[in-house]
Design a protein around this motif. Structure first.
Motif, short mmCIF file in Angstrom:
data_model
loop_
_atom_site.label_atom_id
_atom_site.label_comp_id
_atom_site.label_asym_id
_atom_site.label_seq_id
_atom_site.Cartn_x
_atom_site.Cartn_y
_atom_site.Cartn_z
N LEU A 48 0.84 -1.19 0.00
CA LEU A 48 0.00 0.00 0.00
C LEU A 48 0.87 1.25 0.00
O LEU A 48 0.65 2.20 -0.77
N PHE A 49 1.87 1.22 0.84
CA PHE A 49 2.79 2.34 0.94
C PHE A 49 3.46 2.61 -0.41
O PHE A 49 3.53 3.75 -0.87
N VAL A 50 3.92 1.52 -1.06
CA VAL A 50 4.63 1.68 -2.34
C VAL A 50 3.70 2.25 -3.40
O VAL A 50 4.07 3.17 -4.13
N ILE A 51 2.44 1.75 -3.51
CA ILE A 51 1.59 2.28 -4.57
C ILE A 51 1.23 3.74 -4.31
O ILE A 51 1.15 4.54 -5.24
N ILE A 52 1.04 4.08 -3.05
CA ILE A 52 0.75 5.49 -2.78
C ILE A 52 1.96 6.35 -3.13
O ILE A 52 1.84 7.40 -3.77
N ALA A 53 3.14 5.87 -2.75
CA ALA A 53 4.36 6.61 -3.08
C ALA A 53 4.50 6.77 -4.58
O ALA A 53 4.82 7.85 -5.10
N LEU A 54 4.22 5.70 -5.31
CA LEU A 54 4.31 5.76 -6.77
C LEU A 54 3.35 6.80 -7.33
O LEU A 54 3.68 7.54 -8.26
N GLU A 55 2.13 6.82 -6.76
CA GLU A 55 1.15 7.80 -7.21
C GLU A 55 1.69 9.23 -7.03
O GLU A 55 1.57 10.07 -7.91
N ILE A 56 2.26 9.44 -5.86
CA ILE A 56 2.76 10.79 -5.57
C ILE A 56 3.88 11.16 -6.52
O ILE A 56 3.87 12.22 -7.15
N VAL A 57 4.83 10.23 -6.66
CA VAL A 57 5.96 10.49 -7.57
C VAL A 57 5.46 10.69 -8.99
O VAL A 57 5.84 11.63 -9.69
N GLY A 58 4.54 9.80 -9.41
CA GLY A 58 4.01 9.86 -10.78
C GLY A 58 3.31 11.19 -11.03
O GLY A 58 3.48 11.83 -12.07
N ASN A 59 2.53 11.60 -10.03
CA ASN A 59 1.82 12.86 -10.13
C ASN A 59 2.78 14.03 -10.31
O ASN A 59 2.59 14.89 -11.18
N ALA A 60 3.82 14.02 -9.48
CA ALA A 60 4.82 15.08 -9.57
C ALA A 60 5.46 15.09 -10.94
O ALA A 60 5.63 16.14 -11.57
N ALA A 61 5.77 13.87 -11.43
CA ALA A 61 6.44 13.77 -12.72
C ALA A 61 5.55 14.33 -13.83
O ALA A 61 6.02 15.09 -14.68
#
Ligand code: HEC
Length: 316
Positions: A48-61
């Motif tokens: 869960l932590f990883v997918i949320i982190a990915l979302e945040i990073v992806g969003n920023a990107a």
């Protein structure tokens, strides 16, 4: 994709899929897998932590990319995103989404400053179908690792043994009902009281009409003496019951009605009657079988085979 799977759908969906996969692959009895194995709970949290982190990073990107876009590019992007489904065939859209490929005309934008002997390099995005497949393999790998290496899922060896054991059970089950594969060559004399009792039951149910309850003989020959028309060893008796007597004599083949292992029992039972010498038994027929019981009754039966059946039998 983002339009149909906004972040508040995407994250729970991924999490649910992952959780479902764990429940499916990890054998945890009635309890949920992460209760049975607390480390799985940690794994779930981590995921869960990883997918949320990915979302945040992806969003920023995406935001950075958006900012770097030229006005025309942004316009084109918006146009594509807001295109009504009817305007672009849905599969075309799907294809562009899955491959993220740029049209040939737009190659200039992708070109890197690398050129070797006239060969240029393009900076294409990784096609999303490939990327998602890649993520899929990672999820699969984690689940696989968890199931087989951490939680003791069956390896090939154990699986093989389990399958062999269940096949063995099926064979036992099969043997209970189906005609088994016992042949006259393999058959042996049974001496266990239980087997002989079972043999007696079969004899009482099928054979007494012609051989009499005590085996003394009627339409069929006396089965208690040591004279046999068709052979007096266990293999011959078994074979007689399996295949029947000589044509037209009345002793049918029993192998359709009685399965071989039961025929073995009734044959053994018959041989256990040897020497019981029941009252007014039928006169002996056939040849004397030289059995181990040398003290079998030596009555008038001695000359009977010679007198009435020997010539006939010797042709057999
Ligand atoms: C319809 C009557 C009939 C029935 C029922 C019958 N038999 Fe027979 N049986 C005969 C006759 C007749 C013969 C002699 C066959 C021959 O001469 O070839 C015989 C022969 C035999 C023989 C060989 C005897 C020898 O001297 O070699 C055996 C063993 C035998 N029967 C066992 C059985 C068993 C076991 C059953 C029951 C499953 C049975 N029979 C049912 C009529 C019968």
């Amino acid at each position: 994709m983002k339009k149909y799977f906004p972040v508040y759908v995407r994250v729970p969906l991924l999490f649910g899929l992952f959780y479902g996969a764990i429940e499916f692959f990890v054998d945890s009895g009635d309890k949920p897998a992460f209760i049975e194995y607390p480390s799985l709970g940690i794994l779930l949290m981590l995921f869960l932590f990883v997918i949320i982190a990915l979302e945040i990073v992806g969003n920023a990107a995406t935001q950075i990319v958006d900012r770097l876009m030229s006005p025309e590019e942004r316009e084109e992007k918006e146009r594509l995103e807001n295109l009504p489904v009817t305007e672009a065939a849905w599969y075309k859209k799907l294809m562009t989404r899955l491959t993220k490929s740029k049209p040939m005309e737009a190659e200039q934008e992708l070109e890197l400053n690398h050129e070797y002997d006239g060969i240029k390099e393009l900076d294409n995005d990784l096609p999303p179908w490939w990327v998602y497949l890649f993520y899929g393999t990672i999820i699969f790998g984690v689940v696989y690792l968890g199931k087989y290496h951490l939680f003791g899922g069956d390896n090939q060896d154990a699986e093989f043994k389990k399958e062999m054991a269940s096949a063995q059970l099926q064979i036992e089950e099969y043997k209970k009902t189906a005609p088994d594969l016992l042949t006259a060559e393999q058959v042996t004399l049974l001496t266990e009281p239980a087997d002989l009792a079972a043999g007696k039951t079969i004899f009482d149910n099928n054979c007494v009409a012609c051989h009499r309850a005590d085996g003394g003989g009627g339409i069929g020959p006396n089965l208690t003496d040591e004279y046999w028309i068709l052979g007096g060893d266990i293999k011959s008796v078994f074979n007689t019951i399996m295949e029947g007597g000589r044509d037209g004599k009345g002793m049918v083949s029993w192998k359709q009605q009685i399965k071989p292992s039961d025929i073995q029992k009734v044959a053994s039972y018959i041989l256990s009657l040897q020497g019981t010498n029941p009252a007014d038994a039928k006169a002996a027929e056939g040849d004397k079988y030289e059995a181990v019981e040398a003290d079998a009754p030596q009555t008038s039966a001695e000359e009977a085979p010679a007198a009435e059946t020997a010539p006939e039998e010797s042709t057999k």
